[in-house]
Design a protein around this motif. Sequence first.
Motif, PDB file in Angstrom:
ATOM      1  N   SER A  65       0.844  -1.191   0.000  1.00 32.45           N
ATOM      2  CA  SER A  65       0.000   0.000   0.000  1.00 32.45           C
ATOM      3  C   SER A  65       0.880   1.241   0.000  1.00 32.45           C
ATOM      4  O   SER A  65       2.072   1.173   0.316  1.00 32.45           O
ATOM      5  CB  SER A  65      -0.925   0.004   1.220  1.00 32.45           C
ATOM      6  N   ILE A  66       0.281   2.367  -0.372  1.00 31.83           N
ATOM      7  CA  ILE A  66       0.990   3.642  -0.396  1.00 31.83           C
ATOM      8  C   ILE A  66       0.270   4.605   0.528  1.00 31.83           C
ATOM      9  O   ILE A  66      -0.955   4.796   0.419  1.00 31.83           O
ATOM     10  CB  ILE A  66       1.038   4.222  -1.819  1.00 31.83           C
ATOM     11  N   LYS A  67       1.005   5.204   1.429  1.00 32.38           N
ATOM     12  CA  LYS A  67       0.418   6.187   2.343  1.00 32.38           C
ATOM     13  C   LYS A  67       0.435   7.558   1.675  1.00 32.38           C
ATOM     14  O   LYS A  67       1.473   8.034   1.237  1.00 32.38           O
ATOM     15  CB  LYS A  67       1.195   6.220   3.662  1.00 32.38           C
ATOM     16  N   TRP A  68      -0.746   8.181   1.621  1.00 31.13           N
ATOM     17  CA  TRP A  68      -0.884   9.500   1.028  1.00 31.13           C
ATOM     18  C   TRP A  68      -2.136  10.144   1.591  1.00 31.13           C
ATOM     19  O   TRP A  68      -3.005   9.466   2.153  1.00 31.13           O
ATOM     20  CB  TRP A  68      -0.950   9.409  -0.500  1.00 31.13           C
ATOM     21  N   THR A  69      -2.264  11.444   1.463  1.00 28.88           N
ATOM     22  CA  THR A  69      -3.420  12.142   2.005  1.00 28.88           C
ATOM     23  C   THR A  69      -4.697  11.777   1.255  1.00 28.88           C
ATOM     24  O   THR A  69      -4.673  11.533   0.049  1.00 28.88           O
ATOM     25  CB  THR A  69      -3.215  13.668   1.952  1.00 28.88           C
ATOM     26  N   LYS A  70      -5.816  11.764   1.966  1.00 26.64           N
ATOM     27  CA  LYS A  70      -7.106  11.547   1.311  1.00 26.64           C
ATOM     28  C   LYS A  70      -7.639  12.842   0.708  1.00 26.64           C
ATOM     29  O   LYS A  70      -8.633  12.844   0.000  1.00 26.64           O
ATOM     30  CB  LYS A  70      -8.126  10.975   2.300  1.00 26.64           C
ATOM     31  N   GLY A  71      -6.948  13.975   1.023  1.00 27.20           N
ATOM     32  CA  GLY A  71      -7.301  15.236   0.392  1.00 27.20           C
ATOM     33  C   GLY A  71      -8.275  16.092   1.167  1.00 27.20           C
ATOM     34  O   GLY A  71      -8.814  17.058   0.625  1.00 27.20           O
ATOM     35  N   THR A  73      -9.315  18.649   4.548  1.00 29.20           N
ATOM     36  CA  THR A  73      -8.676  19.870   5.071  1.00 29.20           C
ATOM     37  C   THR A  73      -7.583  19.564   6.087  1.00 29.20           C
ATOM     38  O   THR A  73      -6.678  20.370   6.285  1.00 29.20           O
ATOM     39  CB  THR A  73      -9.723  20.790   5.722  1.00 29.20           C
ATOM     40  N   ASN A  74      -7.657  18.398   6.718  1.00 31.29           N
ATOM     41  CA  ASN A  74      -6.647  18.026   7.717  1.00 31.29           C
ATOM     42  C   ASN A  74      -5.515  17.202   7.115  1.00 31.29           C
ATOM     43  O   ASN A  74      -4.618  16.773   7.839  1.00 31.29           O
ATOM     44  CB  ASN A  74      -7.301  17.233   8.851  1.00 31.29           C
ATOM     45  N   ASN A  75      -5.568  16.969   5.807  1.00 30.87           N
ATOM     46  CA  ASN A  75      -4.579  16.116   5.152  1.00 30.87           C
ATOM     47  C   ASN A  75      -4.423  14.772   5.865  1.00 30.87           C
ATOM     48  O   ASN A  75      -3.313  14.313   6.168  1.00 30.87           O
ATOM     49  CB  ASN A  75      -3.217  16.827   5.063  1.00 30.87           C
ATOM     50  N   THR A  76      -5.566  14.148   6.131  1.00 34.53           N
ATOM     51  CA  THR A  76      -5.565  12.838   6.780  1.00 34.53           C
ATOM     52  C   THR A  76      -4.889  11.810   5.872  1.00 34.53           C
ATOM     53  O   THR A  76      -5.226  11.690   4.698  1.00 34.53           O
ATOM     54  CB  THR A  76      -7.008  12.383   7.076  1.00 34.53           C
ATOM     55  N   VAL A  77      -3.926  11.082   6.420  1.00 36.48           N
ATOM     56  CA  VAL A  77      -3.190  10.091   5.646  1.00 36.48           C
ATOM     57  C   VAL A  77      -3.920   8.754   5.716  1.00 36.48           C
ATOM     58  O   VAL A  77      -4.328   8.298   6.788  1.00 36.48           O
ATOM     59  CB  VAL A  77      -1.750   9.945   6.169  1.00 36.48           C
ATOM     60  N   VAL A  78      -4.096   8.120   4.554  1.00 37.32           N
ATOM     61  CA  VAL A  78      -4.742   6.815   4.480  1.00 37.32           C
ATOM     62  C   VAL A  78      -3.872   5.884   3.646  1.00 37.32           C
ATOM     63  O   VAL A  78      -2.946   6.325   2.949  1.00 37.32           O
ATOM     64  CB  VAL A  78      -6.154   6.907   3.851  1.00 37.32           C
ATOM     65  N   ASP A  79      -4.169   4.599   3.702  1.00 37.39           N
ATOM     66  CA  ASP A  79      -3.460   3.610   2.895  1.00 37.39           C
ATOM     67  C   ASP A  79      -4.190   3.397   1.577  1.00 37.39           C
ATOM     68  O   ASP A  79      -5.364   3.015   1.565  1.00 37.39           O
ATOM     69  CB  ASP A  79      -3.363   2.280   3.638  1.00 37.39           C
ATOM     70  N   TYR A  80      -3.501   3.646   0.477  1.00 34.58           N
ATOM     71  CA  TYR A  80      -4.006   3.312  -0.851  1.00 34.58           C
ATOM     72  C   TYR A  80      -3.494   1.911  -1.160  1.00 34.58           C
ATOM     73  O   TYR A  80      -2.305   1.719  -1.393  1.00 34.58           O
ATOM     74  CB  TYR A  80      -3.507   4.320  -1.879  1.00 34.58           C
ATOM     75  N   VAL A  81      -4.384   0.932  -1.127  1.00 35.19           N
ATOM     76  CA  VAL A  81      -3.954  -0.460  -1.259  1.00 35.19           C
ATOM     77  C   VAL A  81      -3.654  -0.796  -2.709  1.00 35.19           C
ATOM     78  O   VAL A  81      -4.211  -0.193  -3.635  1.00 35.19           O
ATOM     79  CB  VAL A  81      -5.026  -1.427  -0.709  1.00 35.19           C
ATOM     80  N   ASP A 165      16.810  10.925  -2.252  1.00 36.55           N
ATOM     81  CA  ASP A 165      16.186  12.034  -2.975  1.00 36.55           C
ATOM     82  C   ASP A 165      14.792  12.355  -2.469  1.00 36.55           C
ATOM     83  O   ASP A 165      14.095  13.179  -3.049  1.00 36.55           O
ATOM     84  CB  ASP A 165      16.118  11.725  -4.478  1.00 36.55           C
ATOM     85  N   ASN A 166      14.385  11.728  -1.359  1.00 32.98           N
ATOM     86  CA  ASN A 166      13.045  12.000  -0.839  1.00 32.98           C
ATOM     87  C   ASN A 166      12.914  13.458  -0.429  1.00 32.98           C
ATOM     88  O   ASN A 166      13.805  14.019   0.199  1.00 32.98           O
ATOM     89  CB  ASN A 166      12.741  11.101   0.363  1.00 32.98           C
ATOM     90  N   ALA A 167      11.804  14.068  -0.834  1.00 32.92           N
ATOM     91  CA  ALA A 167      11.569  15.481  -0.522  1.00 32.92           C
ATOM     92  C   ALA A 167      10.151  15.655   0.011  1.00 32.92           C
ATOM     93  O   ALA A 167       9.420  16.548  -0.403  1.00 32.92           O
ATOM     94  CB  ALA A 167      11.785  16.335  -1.771  1.00 32.92           C
ATOM     95  N   PHE A 168       9.745  14.760   0.932  1.00 32.02           N
ATOM     96  CA  PHE A 168       8.395  14.830   1.481  1.00 32.02           C
ATOM     97  C   PHE A 168       8.087  16.222   1.996  1.00 32.02           C
ATOM     98  O   PHE A 168       8.896  16.874   2.636  1.00 32.02           O
ATOM     99  CB  PHE A 168       8.208  13.818   2.603  1.00 32.02           C
ATOM    100  N   ASP A 169       6.882  16.675   1.688  1.00 34.22           N
ATOM    101  CA  ASP A 169       6.421  18.002   2.097  1.00 34.22           C
ATOM    102  C   ASP A 169       5.030  17.827   2.688  1.00 34.22           C
ATOM    103  O   ASP A 169       4.167  17.189   2.082  1.00 34.22           O
ATOM    104  CB  ASP A 169       6.379  18.925   0.874  1.00 34.22           C
ATOM    105  N   SER A 170       4.802  18.375   3.874  1.00 34.06           N
ATOM    106  CA  SER A 170       3.522  18.192   4.562  1.00 34.06           C
ATOM    107  C   SER A 170       2.346  18.830   3.836  1.00 34.06           C
ATOM    108  O   SER A 170       1.189  18.627   4.219  1.00 34.06           O
ATOM    109  CB  SER A 170       3.606  18.751   5.986  1.00 34.06           C
ATOM    110  N   THR A 171       2.626  19.607   2.773  1.00 35.20           N
ATOM    111  CA  THR A 171       1.534  20.153   1.965  1.00 35.20           C
ATOM    112  C   THR A 171       1.058  19.139   0.923  1.00 35.20           C
ATOM    113  O   THR A 171       0.092  19.391   0.214  1.00 35.20           O
ATOM    114  CB  THR A 171       1.966  21.444   1.242  1.00 35.20           C
ATOM    115  N   TYR A 172       1.756  18.024   0.801  1.00 42.79           N
ATOM    116  CA  TYR A 172       1.419  16.946  -0.137  1.00 42.79           C
ATOM    117  C   TYR A 172       1.277  17.469  -1.570  1.00 42.79           C
ATOM    118  O   TYR A 172       0.183  17.524  -2.123  1.00 42.79           O
ATOM    119  CB  TYR A 172       0.140  16.232   0.303  1.00 42.79           C
ATOM    120  N   PRO A 173       2.379  17.861  -2.192  1.00 43.57           N
ATOM    121  CA  PRO A 173       2.339  18.359  -3.575  1.00 43.57           C
ATOM    122  C   PRO A 173       1.789  17.303  -4.521  1.00 43.57           C
ATOM    123  O   PRO A 173       2.145  16.131  -4.429  1.00 43.57           O
ATOM    124  CB  PRO A 173       3.809  18.664  -3.884  1.00 43.57           C
TER     125      PRO A 173
END
Length: 226
Positions: A65-71, A73-81, A165-173
């Motif tokens: 799975s890939i962890k990413w925001t569900k989009g 307002t709180n940028n809740t992170v969910v698992d994309y299976v 090269d990871n450049a994680f940004d809490s704004t989830y570009p």
Amino acid sequence: MTSSYEQGYSNTNIKVSKDLQESNPSAIIELFELELIPNVHYVTPATIDTSYFFHDGTSNNNFGSIKWTKGDTNNTVVDYVALPVKAEGFKFGRGQLPRPTLTFSNALGTFTTILAAVNSVSTSMEGGSIGLGLINNDLTGAKVTRKRTLEKFLPTSNYSTTPSDNAFDSTYPEFPKEVYFIDRKSQEDREVVQFELAANFDLAGVKAPRRLVTRDQFPSAGIFKG
């Protein structure tokens, strides 16, 4: 009509756009969310999952799975299976809107199970009015959101060892979200389940959340007598 280039890139997050201009840009990660509609695909309180998050299983071979925001307002992170799916037809053409298709592997019966649950929702009488649930709806009208980002922006929680090269940004570009709705189920067998999608204003013959039968499709519509 907006071109495919303009649709996909002009409104893209500036960090994503900048990386795409590099000589060796990061890989594109494609994610999907399927959202069911209350009183159409399920009745409240829901007894089935009403949102499904998935990727095609090849977006990154190192992940289940890939962890990413569900989009939200709180940028809740969910698992994309990981779910074997072939997504086609998202490119915008001159003078016409895309009508993409999603073709899922049905080897494990995942979507047959979802369809069985959705199709069991029937009309109901509450206070003298008919409920909106439709028998054999086949997920018609369900919302599909396509999301894309670059691998370098994935949260570090996706890795046991974070790439250099990871450049994680809490704004989830990410690229601009693309929202579609299921127009119809076009195929279902033991091997695959396929859905045709359309923009909400391009649902041919559909009056959300029900299908509208018109005389250009069925000449006898409206003239039957009881």
